[in-house]
Design a protein around this motif. Structure first.
Motif, PDB file in Angstrom:
ATOM      1  N   GLN A 134       0.819  -1.212   0.000  1.00 38.06           N
ATOM      2  CA  GLN A 134       0.000   0.000   0.000  1.00 38.06           C
ATOM      3  C   GLN A 134       0.857   1.268   0.000  1.00 38.06           C
ATOM      4  O   GLN A 134       0.553   2.228  -0.688  1.00 38.06           O
ATOM      5  N   LEU A 135       1.937   1.262   0.781  1.00 40.54           N
ATOM      6  CA  LEU A 135       2.756   2.463   0.913  1.00 40.54           C
ATOM      7  C   LEU A 135       3.916   2.520  -0.081  1.00 40.54           C
ATOM      8  O   LEU A 135       4.643   3.506  -0.125  1.00 40.54           O
ATOM      9  N   GLY A 136       4.105   1.454  -0.852  1.00 42.45           N
ATOM     10  CA  GLY A 136       5.192   1.425  -1.825  1.00 42.45           C
ATOM     11  C   GLY A 136       6.558   1.315  -1.177  1.00 42.45           C
ATOM     12  O   GLY A 136       7.532   1.891  -1.658  1.00 42.45           O
ATOM     13  N   LEU A 137       6.638   0.559  -0.078  1.00 45.35           N
ATOM     14  CA  LEU A 137       7.888   0.360   0.653  1.00 45.35           C
ATOM     15  C   LEU A 137       8.286  -1.110   0.567  1.00 45.35           C
ATOM     16  O   LEU A 137       7.482  -1.956   0.196  1.00 45.35           O
ATOM     17  N   SER A 138       9.516  -1.390   0.951  1.00 43.85           N
ATOM     18  CA  SER A 138       9.915  -2.793   1.061  1.00 43.85           C
ATOM     19  C   SER A 138       9.400  -3.323   2.395  1.00 43.85           C
ATOM     20  O   SER A 138       9.147  -2.566   3.332  1.00 43.85           O
ATOM     21  N   ARG A 139       9.261  -4.634   2.479  1.00 45.36           N
ATOM     22  CA  ARG A 139       8.802  -5.247   3.729  1.00 45.36           C
ATOM     23  C   ARG A 139       9.811  -4.991   4.837  1.00 45.36           C
ATOM     24  O   ARG A 139       9.449  -4.802   5.993  1.00 45.36           O
ATOM     25  N   LYS A 140      11.075  -4.972   4.497  1.00 44.32           N
ATOM     26  CA  LYS A 140      12.118  -4.732   5.491  1.00 44.32           C
ATOM     27  C   LYS A 140      11.994  -3.322   6.076  1.00 44.32           C
ATOM     28  O   LYS A 140      12.151  -3.128   7.280  1.00 44.32           O
ATOM     29  N   THR A 141      11.691  -2.336   5.239  1.00 45.89           N
ATOM     30  CA  THR A 141      11.499  -0.966   5.722  1.00 45.89           C
ATOM     31  C   THR A 141      10.301  -0.903   6.659  1.00 45.89           C
ATOM     32  O   THR A 141      10.364  -0.253   7.706  1.00 45.89           O
ATOM     33  N   VAL A 142       9.222  -1.596   6.311  1.00 42.97           N
ATOM     34  CA  VAL A 142       8.045  -1.623   7.179  1.00 42.97           C
ATOM     35  C   VAL A 142       8.418  -2.247   8.526  1.00 42.97           C
ATOM     36  O   VAL A 142       8.050  -1.737   9.584  1.00 42.97           O
ATOM     37  N   GLY A 143       9.173  -3.350   8.493  1.00 43.03           N
ATOM     38  CA  GLY A 143       9.603  -3.995   9.729  1.00 43.03           C
ATOM     39  C   GLY A 143      10.458  -3.082  10.593  1.00 43.03           C
ATOM     40  O   GLY A 143      10.305  -3.040  11.822  1.00 43.03           O
ATOM     41  N   LYS A 144      11.368  -2.343   9.966  1.00 41.69           N
ATOM     42  CA  LYS A 144      12.211  -1.410  10.721  1.00 41.69           C
ATOM     43  C   LYS A 144      11.375  -0.297  11.340  1.00 41.69           C
ATOM     44  O   LYS A 144      11.608   0.115  12.473  1.00 41.69           O
ATOM     45  N   ARG A 145      10.394   0.188  10.590  1.00 43.88           N
ATOM     46  CA  ARG A 145       9.528   1.244  11.127  1.00 43.88           C
ATOM     47  C   ARG A 145       8.687   0.711  12.288  1.00 43.88           C
ATOM     48  O   ARG A 145       8.496   1.403  13.292  1.00 43.88           O
ATOM     49  N   LEU A 146       8.201  -0.510  12.182  1.00 45.65           N
ATOM     50  CA  LEU A 146       7.446  -1.103  13.288  1.00 45.65           C
ATOM     51  C   LEU A 146       8.330  -1.295  14.520  1.00 45.65           C
ATOM     52  O   LEU A 146       7.882  -1.082  15.648  1.00 45.65           O
ATOM     53  N   ALA A 147       9.575  -1.685  14.302  1.00 48.03           N
ATOM     54  CA  ALA A 147      10.497  -1.834  15.429  1.00 48.03           C
ATOM     55  C   ALA A 147      10.727  -0.488  16.127  1.00 48.03           C
ATOM     56  O   ALA A 147      10.747  -0.415  17.359  1.00 48.03           O
ATOM     57  N   ARG A 148      10.869   0.570  15.359  1.00 52.52           N
ATOM     58  CA  ARG A 148      11.045   1.898  15.962  1.00 52.52           C
ATOM     59  C   ARG A 148       9.790   2.317  16.716  1.00 52.52           C
ATOM     60  O   ARG A 148       9.868   2.868  17.807  1.00 52.52           O
ATOM     61  N   ILE A 149       8.623   2.024  16.141  1.00 50.05           N
ATOM     62  CA  ILE A 149       7.362   2.337  16.824  1.00 50.05           C
ATOM     63  C   ILE A 149       7.280   1.582  18.145  1.00 50.05           C
ATOM     64  O   ILE A 149       6.931   2.157  19.182  1.00 50.05           O
ATOM     65  N   ARG A 150       7.633   0.298  18.132  1.00 54.28           N
ATOM     66  CA  ARG A 150       7.617  -0.499  19.372  1.00 54.28           C
ATOM     67  C   ARG A 150       8.568   0.099  20.407  1.00 54.28           C
ATOM     68  O   ARG A 150       8.227   0.200  21.582  1.00 54.28           O
ATOM     69  N   ASP A 151       9.764   0.485  19.969  1.00 53.64           N
ATOM     70  CA  ASP A 151      10.732   1.091  20.890  1.00 53.64           C
ATOM     71  C   ASP A 151      10.169   2.369  21.514  1.00 53.64           C
ATOM     72  O   ASP A 151      10.337   2.610  22.710  1.00 53.64           O
ATOM     73  N   GLU A 152       9.503   3.177  20.714  1.00 53.21           N
ATOM     74  CA  GLU A 152       8.915   4.421  21.221  1.00 53.21           C
ATOM     75  C   GLU A 152       7.783   4.123  22.204  1.00 53.21           C
ATOM     76  O   GLU A 152       7.667   4.789  23.240  1.00 53.21           O
ATOM     77  N   VAL A 153       6.948   3.134  21.894  1.00 52.18           N
ATOM     78  CA  VAL A 153       5.860   2.773  22.808  1.00 52.18           C
ATOM     79  C   VAL A 153       6.430   2.268  24.130  1.00 52.18           C
ATOM     80  O   VAL A 153       5.974   2.659  25.207  1.00 52.18           O
ATOM     81  N   VAL A 154       7.442   1.412  24.058  1.00 51.52           N
ATOM     82  CA  VAL A 154       8.062   0.890  25.277  1.00 51.52           C
ATOM     83  C   VAL A 154       8.634   2.042  26.105  1.00 51.52           C
ATOM     84  O   VAL A 154       8.448   2.097  27.322  1.00 51.52           O
ATOM     85  N   ALA A 155       9.313   2.987  25.451  1.00 47.45           N
ATOM     86  CA  ALA A 155       9.889   4.129  26.169  1.00 47.45           C
ATOM     87  C   ALA A 155       8.789   4.977  26.798  1.00 47.45           C
ATOM     88  O   ALA A 155       8.914   5.414  27.948  1.00 47.45           O
ATOM     89  N   LEU A 156       7.719   5.219  26.084  1.00 53.36           N
ATOM     90  CA  LEU A 156       6.624   6.026  26.615  1.00 53.36           C
ATOM     91  C   LEU A 156       5.893   5.315  27.753  1.00 53.36           C
ATOM     92  O   LEU A 156       5.554   5.937  28.763  1.00 53.36           O
ATOM     93  N   VAL A 157       5.652   4.018  27.603  1.00 50.27           N
ATOM     94  CA  VAL A 157       4.975   3.266  28.662  1.00 50.27           C
ATOM     95  C   VAL A 157       5.863   3.175  29.892  1.00 50.27           C
ATOM     96  O   VAL A 157       5.381   3.289  31.025  1.00 50.27           O
ATOM     97  N   ALA A 158       7.171   3.014  29.706  1.00 47.47           N
ATOM     98  CA  ALA A 158       8.083   2.951  30.846  1.00 47.47           C
ATOM     99  C   ALA A 158       8.176   4.310  31.547  1.00 47.47           C
ATOM    100  O   ALA A 158       8.389   4.371  32.757  1.00 47.47           O
TER     101      ALA A 158
END
Length: 167
Positions: A134-158
């Motif tokens: 949908q976004l015209g990205l590689s799957r690896k780029t999507v995975g990296k972006r999701l990992a960064r999102i998870r890191d941000e959520v963990v930091a915010l929740v902590a």
């Protein structure tokens, strides 16, 4: 049931059983769903694919084992580099309710590309392959972006208990 000539029919017939099988291997419903969806996306790209249940079970098992191997290789490589490794049971975005305050804080910390991936994954419930298409990205780029999102959520929740603590 015999072989299905259309992957959509096979998904309707065998999809839930395949997700349960993948979940037993991966211990994660979200990862299992991603594996099964990825398999059927690949099958849809092959117009002459005739699939039967034994083939689907083998394919799901192999994909799950690849996920497990990738996680083990990641842990090994990070250990060699001396980095701290989050265990497999790490906090995941979808384990938390993303409230409006948390979403607002994420919007402040993330760029538009990351926010598009966040909405597609956690609100539209799309797989990484679907997001990439949908976004015209590689799957690896999507995975990296999701990992960064998870890191941000963990930091915010902590950070939430620290902010609520008495001075």
């Amino acid at each position: 049931m015999g072989p299905a000539s259309d992957p959509r029919d096979a998904y309707r017939a065998f999809g839930p059983a395949l997700v349960r099988k993948a979940e037993r291997i991966l211990k994660s419903r979200a990862d299992a769903t991603d594996v099964v969806h990825g398999l059927f996306v690949d099958l849809l790209s092959r117009p002459s694919a005739t699939v039967d249940l034994p083939y689907l079970y083998r394919a799901v098992t192999n994909r799950c084992l690849n996920v497990v191997r990738d996680e083990a290789n990641r842990a090994r490589l990070l250990a060699r580099e001396g980095a701290a490794i989050a265990p497999r049971a790490r906090v995941r975005c979808d384990d938390h309710v993303i409230g409006t305050q948390l979403l607002g804080r994420l919007a402040e910390r993330l760029d538009d590309g990351h926010l598009q991936v966040l909405v597609a994954r956690f609100f539209d419930d799309m797989t990484q392959d679907e997001i990439a298409a949908q976004l015209g990205l590689s799957r690896k780029t999507v995975g990296k972006r999701l990992a960064r999102i998870r890191d941000e959520v963990v930091a915010l929740v902590a950070a939430v208990p620290a902010e609520g603590a008495a001075p």
